[in-house]
Design a protein around this motif. Sequence first.
Motif, PDB file in Angstrom:
ATOM      1  N   LYS A   1      -6.435  11.061   3.517  1.00 33.79           N
ATOM      2  CA  LYS A   1      -5.647  10.764   2.326  1.00 33.79           C
ATOM      3  C   LYS A   1      -6.494  10.237   1.160  1.00 33.79           C
ATOM      4  CE  LYS A   1      -3.129   8.180   5.114  1.00 33.79           C
ATOM      5  NZ  LYS A   1      -3.724   8.628   6.402  1.00 33.79           N
ATOM      6  N   SER A   2      -7.447   9.329   1.466  1.00 27.76           N
ATOM      7  CA  SER A   2      -8.244   8.747   0.377  1.00 27.76           C
ATOM      8  C   SER A   2      -9.055   9.808  -0.358  1.00 27.76           C
ATOM      9  CB  SER A   2      -9.225   7.686   0.887  1.00 27.76           C
ATOM     10  OG  SER A   2      -8.642   6.868   1.827  1.00 27.76           O
TER      11      SER A   2
ATOM     12  N   GLN B   1       3.813   0.497   2.592  1.00 29.85           N
ATOM     13  CA  GLN B   1       3.362  -0.305   3.725  1.00 29.85           C
ATOM     14  C   GLN B   1       2.887  -1.684   3.281  1.00 29.85           C
ATOM     15  OE1 GLN B   1      -0.413   0.858   5.729  1.00 29.85           O
ATOM     16  NE2 GLN B   1       0.863   1.307   7.508  1.00 29.85           N
ATOM     17  N   GLU B   2       3.211  -2.651   4.123  1.00 35.29           N
ATOM     18  CA  GLU B   2       2.722  -4.017   3.944  1.00 35.29           C
ATOM     19  C   GLU B   2       1.190  -4.019   3.931  1.00 35.29           C
ATOM     20  OE1 GLU B   2       3.844  -6.178   7.415  1.00 35.29           O
ATOM     21  OE2 GLU B   2       3.211  -8.109   6.615  1.00 35.29           O
ATOM     22  N   MET B   3       0.593  -4.884   3.140  1.00 35.26           N
ATOM     23  CA  MET B   3      -0.870  -5.000   3.116  1.00 35.26           C
ATOM     24  C   MET B   3      -1.364  -5.726   4.361  1.00 35.26           C
ATOM     25  SD  MET B   3      -2.272  -4.206  -0.075  1.00 35.26           S
ATOM     26  CE  MET B   3      -3.492  -5.430  -0.507  1.00 35.26           C
ATOM     27  N   ALA B   4      -2.419  -5.185   4.954  1.00 37.72           N
ATOM     28  CA  ALA B   4      -3.113  -5.921   6.011  1.00 37.72           C
ATOM     29  C   ALA B   4      -4.131  -6.832   5.327  1.00 37.72           C
ATOM     30  CB  ALA B   4      -3.811  -4.952   6.956  1.00 37.72           C
TER      31      ALA B   4
ATOM     32  N   VAL C   1       0.874  -1.170   0.000  1.00 35.81           N
ATOM     33  CA  VAL C   1       0.000   0.000   0.000  1.00 35.81           C
ATOM     34  C   VAL C   1       0.914   1.222   0.000  1.00 35.81           C
ATOM     35  CG1 VAL C   1      -1.809   1.238   1.250  1.00 35.81           C
ATOM     36  CG2 VAL C   1      -1.719  -1.264   1.331  1.00 35.81           C
TER      37      VAL C   1
ATOM     38  N   GLU D   1     -12.104  -4.005  10.029  1.00 34.81           N
ATOM     39  CA  GLU D   1     -11.585  -2.663  10.272  1.00 34.81           C
ATOM     40  C   GLU D   1     -12.285  -2.068  11.493  1.00 34.81           C
ATOM     41  OE1 GLU D   1     -10.538   0.018   7.010  1.00 34.81           O
ATOM     42  OE2 GLU D   1     -11.385  -1.434   5.618  1.00 34.81           O
TER      43      GLU D   1
ATOM     44  N   LEU E   1      -7.437  -7.747   4.729  1.00 38.03           N
ATOM     45  CA  LEU E   1      -8.807  -7.277   4.949  1.00 38.03           C
ATOM     46  C   LEU E   1      -9.843  -8.349   4.625  1.00 38.03           C
ATOM     47  CD1 LEU E   1      -8.741  -3.542   3.761  1.00 38.03           C
ATOM     48  CD2 LEU E   1      -8.630  -4.462   6.071  1.00 38.03           C
TER      49      LEU E   1
ATOM     50  N   ASN F   1      -7.513   4.588  12.509  1.00 37.59           N
ATOM     51  CA  ASN F   1      -8.617   4.164  11.642  1.00 37.59           C
ATOM     52  C   ASN F   1      -8.087   3.814  10.260  1.00 37.59           C
ATOM     53  OD1 ASN F   1     -11.002   3.715  10.363  1.00 37.59           O
ATOM     54  ND2 ASN F   1     -11.613   5.866  10.259  1.00 37.59           N
ATOM     55  N   PRO F   2      -7.918   2.537   9.969  1.00 36.56           N
ATOM     56  CA  PRO F   2      -8.369   1.410  10.781  1.00 36.56           C
ATOM     57  C   PRO F   2      -7.276   0.783  11.646  1.00 36.56           C
ATOM     58  CG  PRO F   2      -7.857   0.654   8.574  1.00 36.56           C
ATOM     59  CD  PRO F   2      -7.556   2.121   8.611  1.00 36.56           C
TER      60      PRO F   2
ATOM     61  N   LYS G   1       0.917   5.537   0.417  1.00 33.72           N
ATOM     62  CA  LYS G   1       0.097   6.650   0.910  1.00 33.72           C
ATOM     63  C   LYS G   1       0.900   7.938   0.914  1.00 33.72           C
ATOM     64  CE  LYS G   1      -1.736   3.447   4.302  1.00 33.72           C
ATOM     65  NZ  LYS G   1      -2.266   3.213   5.650  1.00 33.72           N
TER      66      LYS G   1
ATOM     67  N   ASP H   1      -3.303   3.076  10.119  1.00 35.53           N
ATOM     68  CA  ASP H   1      -3.406   4.521   9.881  1.00 35.53           C
ATOM     69  C   ASP H   1      -3.587   5.241  11.208  1.00 35.53           C
ATOM     70  OD1 ASP H   1      -3.609   6.939   8.466  1.00 35.53           O
ATOM     71  OD2 ASP H   1      -5.795   6.795   8.357  1.00 35.53           O
TER      72      ASP H   1
ATOM     73  N   LEU I   1      -4.704  14.932   5.831  1.00 35.80           N
ATOM     74  CA  LEU I   1      -4.898  13.879   6.825  1.00 35.80           C
ATOM     75  C   LEU I   1      -6.049  12.947   6.461  1.00 35.80           C
ATOM     76  CD1 LEU I   1      -4.067  15.800  10.109  1.00 35.80           C
ATOM     77  CD2 LEU I   1      -2.622  14.268   8.787  1.00 35.80           C
TER      78      LEU I   1
HETATM   79  P1  ADP Z   1      -7.163   7.749   5.100  1.00 36.57           P
HETATM   80  O1  ADP Z   1      -7.999   7.356   6.270  1.00 36.57           O
HETATM   81  O2  ADP Z   1      -6.343   8.961   5.377  1.00 36.57           O
HETATM   82  O3  ADP Z   1      -7.942   7.887   3.850  1.00 36.57           O
HETATM   83  P2  ADP Z   1      -5.905   5.085   5.345  1.00 36.57           P
HETATM   84  O4  ADP Z   1      -4.468   4.843   5.579  1.00 36.57           O
HETATM   85  O5  ADP Z   1      -6.830   4.793   6.476  1.00 36.57           O
HETATM   86  O6  ADP Z   1      -6.068   6.592   4.827  1.00 36.57           O
HETATM   87  O7  ADP Z   1      -6.336   4.233   4.092  1.00 36.57           O
HETATM   88  C1  ADP Z   1      -7.671   4.244   3.623  1.00 36.57           C
HETATM   89  C2  ADP Z   1      -8.192   2.827   3.513  1.00 36.57           C
HETATM   90  O8  ADP Z   1      -7.321   2.050   2.689  1.00 36.57           O
HETATM   91  C3  ADP Z   1      -8.251   2.074   4.839  1.00 36.57           C
HETATM   92  O9  ADP Z   1      -9.445   2.343   5.542  1.00 36.57           O
HETATM   93  C4  ADP Z   1      -8.142   0.636   4.380  1.00 36.57           C
HETATM   94  O10 ADP Z   1      -9.409   0.164   3.924  1.00 36.57           O
HETATM   95  C5  ADP Z   1      -7.196   0.740   3.191  1.00 36.57           C
HETATM   96  N1  ADP Z   1      -5.827   0.497   3.640  1.00 36.57           N
HETATM   97  C6  ADP Z   1      -4.943   1.411   4.081  1.00 36.57           C
HETATM   98  N2  ADP Z   1      -3.772   0.845   4.452  1.00 36.57           N
HETATM   99  C7  ADP Z   1      -3.917  -0.471   4.251  1.00 36.57           C
HETATM  100  C8  ADP Z   1      -3.069  -1.615   4.441  1.00 36.57           C
HETATM  101  N3  ADP Z   1      -1.821  -1.504   4.909  1.00 36.57           N
HETATM  102  N4  ADP Z   1      -3.573  -2.837   4.118  1.00 36.57           N
HETATM  103  C9  ADP Z   1      -4.823  -2.964   3.630  1.00 36.57           C
HETATM  104  N5  ADP Z   1      -5.667  -1.934   3.438  1.00 36.57           N
HETATM  105  C10 ADP Z   1      -5.236  -0.701   3.736  1.00 36.57           C
END
Ligand code: ADP
Length: 230
Positions: free
Chosen positions: A68-69, A109-112, A57, A119, A114, A211-212, A59, A224, A66
């Motif tokens: 980001k999405s 970042q490593e993928m979590a 991932v 979450e 899901l 979150n999450p 970002k 995050d 803050l």
């Molecule tokens: P923001 O809340 O600022 O938009 P996030 O880092 O929370 O940014 O990323 C948005 C979404 O992307 C998360 O809610 C999650 O669903 C997905 N995501 C982010 N990082 C990862 C990760 N490392 N692995 C899997 N999914 C992720």
Amino acid sequence: EAVRDILERVKDRGDNRLGVEAMGLLEAYGIPIPDGDIVDSPEDARAVAEGIEGDVVMKIVSPDILHKSDIGGVKVGVADDEVDDAYEDLITRARNYQPDANLLGVQVQEMADLDSGTETIVGMNRDPQFGPLMMFGLGGIFVEVLEDTTFRVAPVSESEAREMTEEIKTAPLLRGARGRDPADVDGIVETIQRLSQLVADFPAIMEFDINPLVATPDGVAAVDIRLTVD
Ligand code: ADP
Ligand code: MG
């Protein structure tokens, strides 16, 4: 100490908001975070991605962005040979959104997981009357649609933290309702307590949101964070 350094650095840059550059603060309190790093070139991004198994991932990291999405600042499932383009695209999006944004780099970042993970959100804000309030709830779309959150005054004991995981409306999801994988509730409980301790140790932390916090059957991972300091 690591936490103090992180909190000092943000003041030095004349800001009071931090994003994922503050993940070291979670590490310092023993909260699991995915593998990864923040880099400032496509080459370094590539090197980090190659050191992580599978897709990554990416970002944008900026105190001015803050959520980001909202600006397309999170790319999930990036393969090694897509890292360069993803890096440039994230920087371009950030510049288009706010030309003078303070860009600290790009997090790789490593993928979590899901698919098997849920979450959740753990947060804190300081209530003028009650003091620091810890919050727990389901994350992702659930938080906005259901407003399914619960609060306790910090410091939070283990039994209080466990109650928080049991009293939200969607608690059955955490326990594996409807064929879902059960979440590591013990890991969530421990995380709430550790964060409650962080808040007690550092009164300068005014509010934060993880979150999450992804909870799989095997553990939790804070993917995050954003926080505000005094
Ligand atoms: P923001 O809340 O600022 O938009 P996030 O880092 O929370 O940014 O990323 C948005 C979404 O992307 C998360 O809610 C999650 O669903 C997905 N995501 C982010 N990082 C990862 C990760 N490392 N692995 C899997 N999914 C992720
Ligand atoms: Mg988030």
